[in-house]
Design a protein around this motif. Structure first.
Motif, PDB file in Angstrom:
ATOM      1  N   GLN A 156      -1.632  13.669  50.724  1.00 54.24           N
ATOM      2  CA  GLN A 156      -0.433  14.467  50.494  1.00 54.24           C
ATOM      3  C   GLN A 156       0.582  14.344  51.630  1.00 54.24           C
ATOM      4  N   TYR A 157       0.092  14.318  52.857  1.00 56.12           N
ATOM      5  CA  TYR A 157       0.998  14.289  54.007  1.00 56.12           C
ATOM      6  C   TYR A 157       1.078  12.911  54.623  1.00 56.12           C
ATOM      7  N   SER A 158       0.261  12.000  54.161  1.00 51.77           N
ATOM      8  CA  SER A 158       0.256  10.657  54.728  1.00 51.77           C
ATOM      9  C   SER A 158       0.065   9.689  53.574  1.00 51.77           C
ATOM     10  N   PRO A 159       1.117   9.557  52.725  1.00 53.65           N
ATOM     11  CA  PRO A 159       0.945   8.822  51.478  1.00 53.65           C
ATOM     12  C   PRO A 159       0.823   7.308  51.652  1.00 53.65           C
ATOM     13  N   GLY A 160       1.286   6.757  52.765  1.00 55.97           N
ATOM     14  CA  GLY A 160       1.232   5.302  52.938  1.00 55.97           C
ATOM     15  C   GLY A 160      -0.181   4.819  53.195  1.00 55.97           C
ATOM     16  N   HIS A 161      -0.299   3.500  53.389  1.00 54.20           N
ATOM     17  CA  HIS A 161      -1.613   2.931  53.670  1.00 54.20           C
ATOM     18  C   HIS A 161      -1.987   3.031  55.144  1.00 54.20           C
ATOM     19  N   ASN A 162      -1.080   3.588  55.968  1.00 55.06           N
ATOM     20  CA  ASN A 162      -1.279   3.554  57.422  1.00 55.06           C
ATOM     21  C   ASN A 162      -2.670   4.006  57.829  1.00 55.06           C
ATOM     22  N   MET A 163      -3.063   5.194  57.362  1.00 55.10           N
ATOM     23  CA  MET A 163      -4.337   5.722  57.835  1.00 55.10           C
ATOM     24  C   MET A 163      -5.509   5.107  57.080  1.00 55.10           C
ATOM     25  N   ASP A 164      -5.229   4.454  55.933  1.00 54.38           N
ATOM     26  CA  ASP A 164      -6.318   3.712  55.284  1.00 54.38           C
ATOM     27  C   ASP A 164      -6.728   2.535  56.163  1.00 54.38           C
ATOM     28  N   PHE A 165      -5.711   1.875  56.741  1.00 58.96           N
ATOM     29  CA  PHE A 165      -6.028   0.784  57.671  1.00 58.96           C
ATOM     30  C   PHE A 165      -6.918   1.303  58.797  1.00 58.96           C
ATOM     31  N   TRP A 166      -6.545   2.455  59.322  1.00 61.82           N
ATOM     32  CA  TRP A 166      -7.295   3.024  60.451  1.00 61.82           C
ATOM     33  C   TRP A 166      -8.712   3.367  60.026  1.00 61.82           C
ATOM     34  N   ASP A 167      -8.773   4.111  58.924  1.00 61.93           N
ATOM     35  CA  ASP A 167     -10.034   4.663  58.473  1.00 61.93           C
ATOM     36  C   ASP A 167     -11.037   3.565  58.145  1.00 61.93           C
ATOM     37  N   ILE A 168     -10.571   2.589  57.370  1.00 55.62           N
ATOM     38  CA  ILE A 168     -11.484   1.543  56.914  1.00 55.62           C
ATOM     39  C   ILE A 168     -11.755   0.557  58.044  1.00 55.62           C
ATOM     40  N   GLY A 169     -10.682   0.182  58.756  1.00 57.39           N
ATOM     41  CA  GLY A 169     -10.863  -0.769  59.851  1.00 57.39           C
ATOM     42  C   GLY A 169     -11.812  -0.228  60.906  1.00 57.39           C
ATOM     43  N   LEU A 170     -11.704   1.056  61.144  1.00 56.13           N
ATOM     44  CA  LEU A 170     -12.570   1.675  62.132  1.00 56.13           C
ATOM     45  C   LEU A 170     -14.024   1.630  61.674  1.00 56.13           C
ATOM     46  N   SER A 171     -14.239   1.877  60.382  1.00 59.92           N
ATOM     47  CA  SER A 171     -15.611   1.810  59.881  1.00 59.92           C
ATOM     48  C   SER A 171     -16.196   0.436  60.162  1.00 59.92           C
ATOM     49  N   VAL A 172     -15.373  -0.608  59.979  1.00 59.99           N
ATOM     50  CA  VAL A 172     -15.864  -1.964  60.229  1.00 59.99           C
ATOM     51  C   VAL A 172     -16.286  -2.083  61.690  1.00 59.99           C
ATOM     52  N   ALA A 173     -15.414  -1.636  62.593  1.00 58.70           N
ATOM     53  CA  ALA A 173     -15.728  -1.751  64.018  1.00 58.70           C
ATOM     54  C   ALA A 173     -16.939  -0.896  64.393  1.00 58.70           C
ATOM     55  N   GLU A 174     -17.089   0.252  63.725  1.00 56.16           N
ATOM     56  CA  GLU A 174     -18.224   1.129  64.031  1.00 56.16           C
ATOM     57  C   GLU A 174     -19.541   0.505  63.593  1.00 56.16           C
ATOM     58  N   VAL A 175     -19.512  -0.168  62.425  1.00 52.68           N
ATOM     59  CA  VAL A 175     -20.719  -0.854  61.974  1.00 52.68           C
ATOM     60  C   VAL A 175     -21.158  -1.838  63.046  1.00 52.68           C
ATOM     61  N   ALA A 176     -20.172  -2.541  63.627  1.00 45.87           N
ATOM     62  CA  ALA A 176     -20.488  -3.488  64.687  1.00 45.87           C
ATOM     63  C   ALA A 176     -21.135  -2.782  65.868  1.00 45.87           C
ATOM     64  N   ALA A 177     -20.593  -1.628  66.242  1.00 46.78           N
ATOM     65  CA  ALA A 177     -21.122  -0.918  67.415  1.00 46.78           C
ATOM     66  C   ALA A 177     -22.548  -0.438  67.142  1.00 46.78           C
ATOM     67  N   ILE A 178     -22.788   0.043  65.929  1.00 47.42           N
ATOM     68  CA  ILE A 178     -24.132   0.522  65.615  1.00 47.42           C
ATOM     69  C   ILE A 178     -25.118  -0.635  65.589  1.00 47.42           C
ATOM     70  N   GLY A 179     -24.675  -1.764  65.019  1.00 51.47           N
ATOM     71  CA  GLY A 179     -25.538  -2.949  65.005  1.00 51.47           C
ATOM     72  C   GLY A 179     -25.926  -3.351  66.414  1.00 51.47           C
ATOM     73  N   ALA A 180     -24.929  -3.383  67.290  1.00 50.78           N
ATOM     74  CA  ALA A 180     -25.202  -3.760  68.674  1.00 50.78           C
ATOM     75  C   ALA A 180     -26.139  -2.751  69.330  1.00 50.78           C
ATOM     76  N   ALA A 181     -25.960  -1.469  68.993  1.00 48.28           N
ATOM     77  CA  ALA A 181     -26.801  -0.446  69.608  1.00 48.28           C
ATOM     78  C   ALA A 181     -28.258  -0.614  69.183  1.00 48.28           C
ATOM     79  N   ALA A 182     -28.465  -0.887  67.884  1.00 50.05           N
ATOM     80  CA  ALA A 182     -29.842  -1.087  67.403  1.00 50.05           C
ATOM     81  C   ALA A 182     -30.488  -2.233  68.162  1.00 50.05           C
ATOM     82  N   GLU A 183     -29.694  -3.278  68.343  1.00 50.45           N
ATOM     83  CA  GLU A 183     -30.209  -4.439  69.044  1.00 50.45           C
ATOM     84  C   GLU A 183     -30.574  -4.120  70.492  1.00 50.45           C
ATOM     85  N   MET A 184     -29.700  -3.354  71.156  1.00 45.89           N
ATOM     86  CA  MET A 184     -29.956  -3.008  72.553  1.00 45.89           C
ATOM     87  C   MET A 184     -31.229  -2.169  72.680  1.00 45.89           C
ATOM     88  N   ILE A 185     -31.376  -1.205  71.781  1.00 40.29           N
ATOM     89  CA  ILE A 185     -32.533  -0.322  71.889  1.00 40.29           C
ATOM     90  C   ILE A 185     -33.807  -1.143  71.833  1.00 40.29           C
TER      91      ILE A 185
END
Lengths: 720, 338
Positions: A156-185
C-alpha cells in the motif's frame, strides 16, 4: 631408490589431485576454499567501496542545510542501500572470506568439509548482491530502509518493486550466509589437525564457531521474516497489517531478533582477528584463553536477549524495558573481559608497532567509545531522546567501524602477506591508518552532538538555524579524509602485489599454523598434516612432524596422511573435543553444479519478482538438474573406497568401513587405513544434517512464535 | 503575541535541542544524560590510560622473566575490569534509569484507551501521524469543546500534557527534544507521552521514525503560552471559519470552494470537508506551512499552493495547475482563515 621414486610419484599425484581446475570452464568449477575465499574477498571489498561511495554522496548532501546534491527519493535509496550493502554484502561475506581462507590453515587441515557448499554460498551471494543492485538499472532501488519497517514497506505504501528487490535479493544473500555458517560449524568442530583438541584451537576459529551458530539462530528468523513480508507485499497474507489482526511490531520483533545478534555476528569474528593480531605483535599468548572463549560464548548468549532495546520507543511496558535495559548493560561484561584481555596481553608483552597492531589498537579505542555510548542508549529515557538520531548513527558506527572495520583492516595487513606472498608497505600503512583513524573521528564524533541537538536519522535535509550546520560540515570533511584513507589502502595493496617485499612463510613470527605454510599457500595445503601439541604450535613446538612422544593414533594419522591420499582428496576428521583422529573425509575436486544451482536459485527469485510462471519453472528445472548432478557419484569416491578396502586386505566393497580397534599402528608411512565413513556419526554429512535440522527447527520456531504473538488465532476483522 | 513578533517568530526556527530542557521531563532526562556523560568519560579516560600504560610502559631487560607473574596479574585485571567494574558502574546507572523512567512517564493505569475522553483535570491532545504531517486533536470531556488543528501544539505553561499517539498510515515518531524523548505512532495502537512546558516559548519537533519520501520534512511546533492566552486561542480554534466579510473575500472563498482543494481539506463552517489533508479552518493562525517546512507567509503560501511537489517532492499534496487569478484568490481566502 625405487621407494624414493614411488614417493616422488605419489607427491606429484597428490599435488595434481589438489590442483584447482584451470581454464574458462575451471572458473565455474572451482570449489577449493582458497580461490573461493579470494573471490569472496574481492567481491565483498568491491561492495564495501560501493557502499562507502553511497555514504560519501550522502555526506555531500548533508554538508550544508537544505542540500541539493540528492533529491529525497535518491537519498532514501542511498541510505537503504548503504546499510544493506555494508551489513549483508560487505561485512558478513568478508568475514566469511577470511574464514574460508583461514580456518583450514589455522586448524591444520586441507579444506572445508563441504567444498561444493563453499562454492554454492559464493555464487549465491554474488547473484544476491547483483540482484539487489540491479534495481538501480530499473530505477527501483530499495528505498524503505535496511530495516524495512512495516507498514511503510507493505504494498500500500510502497507499490513499486523497490522493496521486492531488497526482500528477495536479501533472502538470496542470507541463504549464502547460512550455507557458509553450516560449513564453518562442521569444519571447525570436525576437521582439524591431529592433536588439536578444542582447547588448543585458535581463537579466530572459536570466534567463527560462535558466529556460525549465531548465524543459524539469527539469519533463519530473518529469512522467515522476509518471506512473511514478501507474502504480505504480494497481498496473500496479513501478518503485519493492523487492520486485519496483524501487527507491525511483529516485524520489528522478528527483524531485531536477527538484527541485534547481527551486530555481534559481525563483531565476534573481529574479536578473533584482534586477538591474533594482539598476540602476535605483543609477542605473548593472550592473558587468558579460557576467559576469552567464555566471553565469546557469553556474548553470543546475551546477544539474543537484547533485541527489544531497538524498540524502546514503540510503547512497551516499563517492566519489559527494565529487563532489556539490564540485559543490554550486561553485554558490557563479556566485552569488558575481551577489552581487558587485549590490554593486559599488550601490557605483559613487548609490543611491536606494525600496521596490523596500529589498526588493532585504533579499533579498540574506537570500539571503547562505541561501547560507552552503547551503555548510554540502554538507559531507556535517554534512548528516547537519542533513538533514531545522529547520536545513534555515531554510536553504531563507533561500534562497527571500531569493532569490525578496523579489525578487518588489521587482519588484512596481518594476513595479506600470507594471501599474496608480499608484504604491504609499512610507511604507507601508517598513513593509511592515521588518515582513517583521524577521518573517522572527525566524521563521527560530531554526530553525537548533532543528534543531541535534534538531528534525526534518515533525513535528506535539515533546516538551518538548529545549530547543525557546522557539525554536519565537519562530519562531511571527516568522511572525505576517511575515504582518502581507504584509497591509500588500495594504493598500498596495488604496490604490494606488483612487487612488494616477499613475505616468506612467517613474516610476523606468528603463533598459529598458517605461518608454517608457504605464502601464498599451495592449493594442497598441509601436504604433511601437522601434529598439534600446544595452543601456539609455532611458538611452543619444536616440530610439526610426529615425534615418538606423541600419542600413537595422532602420530599414525599424521604419517598416513603424508602426501596422501594421493589419487583423491582426503582430509582428516577428528574428535570434536579431543582432536583425536577418527576418520577421513572424501572431498570432491571440482564441480560445476554449485554454479548451476545458484543460477537456478536466482532464476526462481527473479520469477518471484516479475511474477511470471514459466520463469519460475525454468529456475526450478535448472535447480533440479543441478541437484541431480550434485548427487551423482563421483569417480574419486569410487577410487577412495576401493583404495581403502584394498589397503585393509578385504578386497573392494565389503564389510563395515571401520578400522578394527586393535589394529596395530604402523611404524612407517604406509597406505591410508583410516576409515571413510559414509552416513554414520563420524561423517561430515551426519553433522551437516544436524545443522540443517537446527535451521528447520529455528524456522518453525519463528512461525510458531509469530502465531503466538499474534494472539494464537484469527482476530476479528474490525468493522470498517 | 502581537503582529510584529509573530512575523519574526514565523521566520526563525524554534530550538530543537535535547540539551536545553524546557520542562521537568526533559530536565530529568538531561540529568540522566549528565550522569552518563560523566561516568562514561571517566571510564573511557581510565581505560585509555591503562591501554596507554600497557603499550608504552618502560620495559627493562629483565622484563621477559616476569611473564608468568604478569599473566596471573593480567587474569585478575580481566576479571576486575571486565566483570567487577561493569557491575559496580552499571548497577547504580540501572537504578537511576528506572527512576528516571518512572519520573518521565505516566503511571501505566492512567493511559486511557484512545477513544475515552480525558479524565477530570487531564489535558489530552491526540496526535495522529499522517504522511507527512501531524493531525492534532484537542480532547475534552465535552465533545463540543474538542477541536482540531495541524502541525502545531499550543499548550498552557506549566500544565502536564498527555499526548495520545496514533497513526493513520505508517509508523511515525513524535519527538520534541526540548520537552521529552520520543514515542512512536504505530498503526493499530495508541501510545502515550507526557510533557510539561515550564515556561512560555516555542520548541520544534520532528518525526523521528523513517516514514517515507518526505520524512525529513515532517516537523511541528509546540507553543507554550500562559493559560489565559491559551484559553483565548482555544476559543478561536473551536469556532468555525469566519464567513467572508466583503465581496472580494466572498469571491475568493468561491474560488477555493470550486477548486480541488476541498477534496482533501476541511474548512469548518463551509462545505469543504476533506479528510486527507490538514484541517485549514484556522490556517492563517499557524506559524508554519507544510508541517514545519515553510514560514507561514504570503509568499510561501502562494508557492506551496501553486507547486507543493517542488517544495516537498513525494508529499501527498499534488501540484495542481492553477490560473494565476485562481491561485491568488485561493491564497487570499486562506489568509483570512485566522
Amino acid at each position: 631408490m625405487a621407494d624414493d621414486a614411488a614417493a616422488e610419484r605419489r607427491k606429484r599425484e597428490f599435488e595434481e589431485t589438489w590442483d584447482a581446475p584451470k581454464g574458462l570452464l575451471g572458473v565455474f568449477q572451482v570449489i577449493d576454499n582458497i580461490p573461493i575465499a579470494v573471490r569472496y574477498m574481492a567481491t565483498s571489498f568491491a561492495f564495501f567501496l560501493i557502499g562507502g561511495a553511497l555514504a560519501l554522496v550522502m555526506r555531500l548532501q548533508l554538508a550544508r542545510p537544505d542540500g541539493t546534491v540528492l533529491d529525497a527519493q535518491t537519498y532514501n535509496e542511498f541510505f537503504t542501500m548503504h546499510g544493506t550493502t555494508m551489513m549483508f554484502l560487505f561485512v558478513i561475506p568478508f568475514l566469511e572470506a577470511f574464514a574460508n581462507y583461514l580456518i583450514p590453515l589455522l586448524n591444520g587441515t586441507r579444506d572445508l568439509p563441504f567444498p561444493r557448499l563453499t562454492a554454492l554460498s559464493y555464487w549465491t551471494y554474488l547473484f544476491g548482491g547483483i540482484y539487489i543492485y540491479s534495481s538501480f538499472l530499473f530505477g527501483a532501488a530499495p528505498d524503505g530502509g535496511w530495516f524495512a519497517y512495516v507498514p511503510l514497506n507493505l504494498k500500500q505504501y510502497s507499490p513499486g518493486h523497490n522493496m521486492d528487490f531488497w526482500d528477495i535479493g536479501l533472502s538470496v544473500a542470507e541463504v549464502a550466509a547460512i550455507g557458509a555458517a553450516a560449513e564453518m560449524i562442521v569444519g571447525i568442530l570436525r576437521m582439524r589437525a591431529p592433536g588439536m583438541s578444542l582447547n588448543r584451537m585458535p581463537l579466530f576459529c572459536w570466534a567463527l564457531l560462535v558466529t556460525s551458530v549465531m548465524i543459524v539462530f539469527a539469519f533463519t528468523p530473518l529469512i522467515v521474516g522476509t518471506a512473511m513480508l514478501e507474502l504480505d507485499r504480494k497481498e496473500m497474507t496479513r501478518f503485519f497489517d493492523a487492520r486485519y489482526g496483524g501487527d507491525p511490531l511483529l516485524w520489528q520483533h522478528i527483524f531485531w531478533v536477527f538484527g541485534h545478534p547481527e551486530v555481534y555476528i559481525m563483531f565476534v569474528p573481529a574479536v578473533g582477528v584482534l586477538t591474533h593480531v594482539v598476540q602476535t605483535f605483543a609477542r605473548r599468548p593472550v592473558t587468558s584463553y579460557t576467559l576469552m572463549v567464555l566471553a565469546l560464548l557469553a556474548t553470543a548468549f546475551i546477544s539474543f536477549g537484547l533485541w527489544v532495546h531497538h524498540m524502546f520507543t514503540t510503547g512497551l511496558s516499563p517492566v519489559g524495558m527494565g529487563f532489556f535495559a539490564a540485559a543490554s548493560m550486561l553485554i558490557a561484561i563479556p566485552n569488558g573481559i575481551q577489552l581487558f584481555g587485549w590490554i593486559t596481553t599488550l601490557w605483559a608483552g613487548r609490543p611491536r608497532w606494525r600496521t596490523p597492531l596500529l589498526f588493532g589498537v585504533g579499533g579498540v579505542v574506537i570500539f571503547l567509545l562505541g561501547g560507552i555510548t552503547g551503555v548510554m542508549v540502554a538507559a531507556v529515557p535517554f534512548d528516547w531522546q537519542v533513538h533514531d538520531t545522529f547520536f545513534v548513527v555515531a554510536h553504531f558506527h563507533y561500534v562497527l567501524i571500531g569493532g569490525v572495520l578496523f579489525p578487518i583492516f588489521a587482519g588484512l595487513y596481518y594476513w595479506i602477506p600470507k594471501f599474496s606472498g608480499h608484504l604491504l608497505g609499512e610507511r604507507l600503512g601508517r598513513w593509511n591508518f592515521w588518515t582513517m583513524f583521524v577521518g573517522f573521528n572527525v566524521a563521527f564524533f560530531p554526530m553525537h552532538l548533532s543528534g543531541l541537538r535534534g538531528m534525526p536519522r534518515r533525513v535528506y535535509s535539515y533546516p538551518t538555524g538548529l545549530g547543525l550546520d557546522v557539525l554536519n560540515l565537519v562530519s562531511t570533511v571527516g568522511a572525505g579524509i576517511f575515504a582518502v584513507g581507504v584509497l591509500l589502502f588500495l594504493v598500498n595493496f596495488a604496490r604490494s602485489v606488483r612487487g612488494g617485499a616477499p613475505a616468506g612463510r612467517d613474516p610476523w613470527e606468528g603463533d598459529t599454523l598458517e605461518w608454517s605454510e608457504a605464502s601464498p599457500p599451495e592449493n594442497a595445503q598441509f601436504a604433511r598434516i601437522p601434529v598439534v601439541r600446544s595452543r601456539h604450535p609455532m611458538w611452543e613446538q619444536e616440530t610439526l612432524l610426529p615425534v615418538p612422544e606423541d600419542d600413537a593414533d595422532v602420530a599414525d594419522a599424521a604419517r598416513q596422511l603424508d602426501h596422501a591420499p594421493s589419487r583423491w582428496r582426503g582430509s582428516l576428521v577428528v574428535g570434536v573435543l579431543d582432536g583425536r583422529p577418527l576418520a577421513l573425509a572424501h572431498l570432491p575436486r571440482k564441480s560445476p553444479w554449485p554454479f548451476v544451482m545458484s543460477v537456478g536459485f536466482t532464476i526462481v527469485f527473479v520469477a518471484a519478482l516479475v511474477e511470471i510462471g514459466w520463469v519460475f519453472w525454468v529456475g526450478a528445472a535448472v535447480t533440479l538438474v543441478a541437484l541431480a548432478g550434485w548427487f551423482w557419484p563421483l569417480d574419486t569416491e569410487r577410487v577412495a573406497i576401493d583404495e581403502l578396502y584394498a589397503a585393509r586386505g578385504e578386497g573392494a566393497r565389503g564389510g563395515q568401513a571401520t578400522v578394527p580397534a586393535d589394529a596395530p599402528a604402523p611404524a612407517a608411512p604406509g597406505p591410508v587405513r583410516l576409515p571413510l565413513p559414509v552416513g554414520d556419526r563420524s561423517s561430515n554429512g551426519y553433522w551437516g544434517t544436524w545443522v540443517l535440522l537446527a535451521i528447520i527447527f529455528v524456522s518453525l520456531g519463528t512461525l510458531v512464535a509469530s502465531y503466538v504473538y499474534l494472539g494464537a488465532g484469527p482476530s476479528p476483522v474490525p468493522a470498517a | 503575541m502581537s503582529a510584529l513578533p509573530l512575523a519574526a517568530l514565523r521566520q526563525a526556527v524554534a530550538p530543537q535541542s535535547a540539551l536545553r530542557a524546557g520542562g521537568p521531563e526533559a530536565e530529568q532526562i538531561g540529568l540522566l544524560w549528565n550522569v552518563l556523560l560523566v561516568v562514561g568519560t571517566a571510564v573511557t579516560v581510565g581505560v585509555l590510560a591503562f591501554l596507554a600504560y600497557a603499550l608504552f610502559r618502560r620495559r627493562g631487560d629483565a622484563d621477559e622473566t616476569q611473564g608468568d607473574r604478569r599473566m596471573r596479574a593480567g587474569v585478575r585485571w580481566m576479571v576486575a575490569g571486565g566483570v567487577v567494574l561493569p557491575i559496580v558502574v552499571l548497577m547504580p546507572i540501572l537504578v537511576l534509569t528506572m527512576r528516571t523512567l518512572g519520573a518521565v512517564t505516566l503511571p501505566s493505569r492512567t493511559v486511557a484507551s484512545a477513544d475515552e475522553p480525558p479524565a477530570p483535570g487531564e489535558f489530552v491532545v491526540e496526535v495522529t501521524g499522517r504522511q507527512y504531517w501531524w493531525e492534532v486533536r484537542y480532547r475534552a470531556r465535552r465533545p463540543d469543546l474538542e477541536f482540531e488543528t495541524a502541525n502545531e501544539l499550543r499548550v498552557p505553561v506549566g500544565r502536564r500534557v498527555v499526548v495520545r499517539l496514533r497513526s493513520r498510515d505508517v509508523i511515525h515518531s513524535f519527538w520534541v527534544p526540548g520537552l521529552q524523548g520520543k514515542m512512536d505512532l504505530v498503526p493499530g495502537r495508541t501510545n502515550a507521552l507526557v510533557f510539561t512546558a515550564a515556561r512560555p516559548g516555542r520548541w520544534r519537533g520532528q518525526c523521528a521514525e523513517f516514514c517515507g519520501a518526505q520524512h525529513a520534512k515532517m516537523a511541528f511546533t509546540v507553543v507554550a503560552e500562559p493559560a489565559a492566552e491559551w484559553q483565548a486561542w482555544a476559543a478561536r480554534q473551536r469556532a468555525d471559519a469566519r464567513p467572508p466579510a466583503d465581496p472580494a473575500t466572498r469571491a475568493a472563498q468561491g474560488a477555493f470552494l470550486n477548486s480541488g482543494c476541498v477534496l482533501c481539506h476541511a474548512v469548518r463552517g463551509t462545505p469543504a470537508r476533506g479528510d486527507a489533508g490538514p484541517d485549514l479552518t484556522h490556517l492563517a493562525s499557524r506559524l508554519t506551512l507544510a508541517a514545519g517546512t515553510l514560514p507561514n507567509t504570503r509568499g510561501h503560501l502562494t508557492g506551496w499552493v501553486a507547486d507543493p511537489q517542488s517544495i516537498k517532492p513525494g508529499s501527498l499534496m499534488p501540484s495542481v495547475p492553477l490560473e494565476p487569478r485562481t491561485l491568488h484568490a485561493i491564497v487570499r481566502y486562506l489568509e483570512t482563515l485566522d
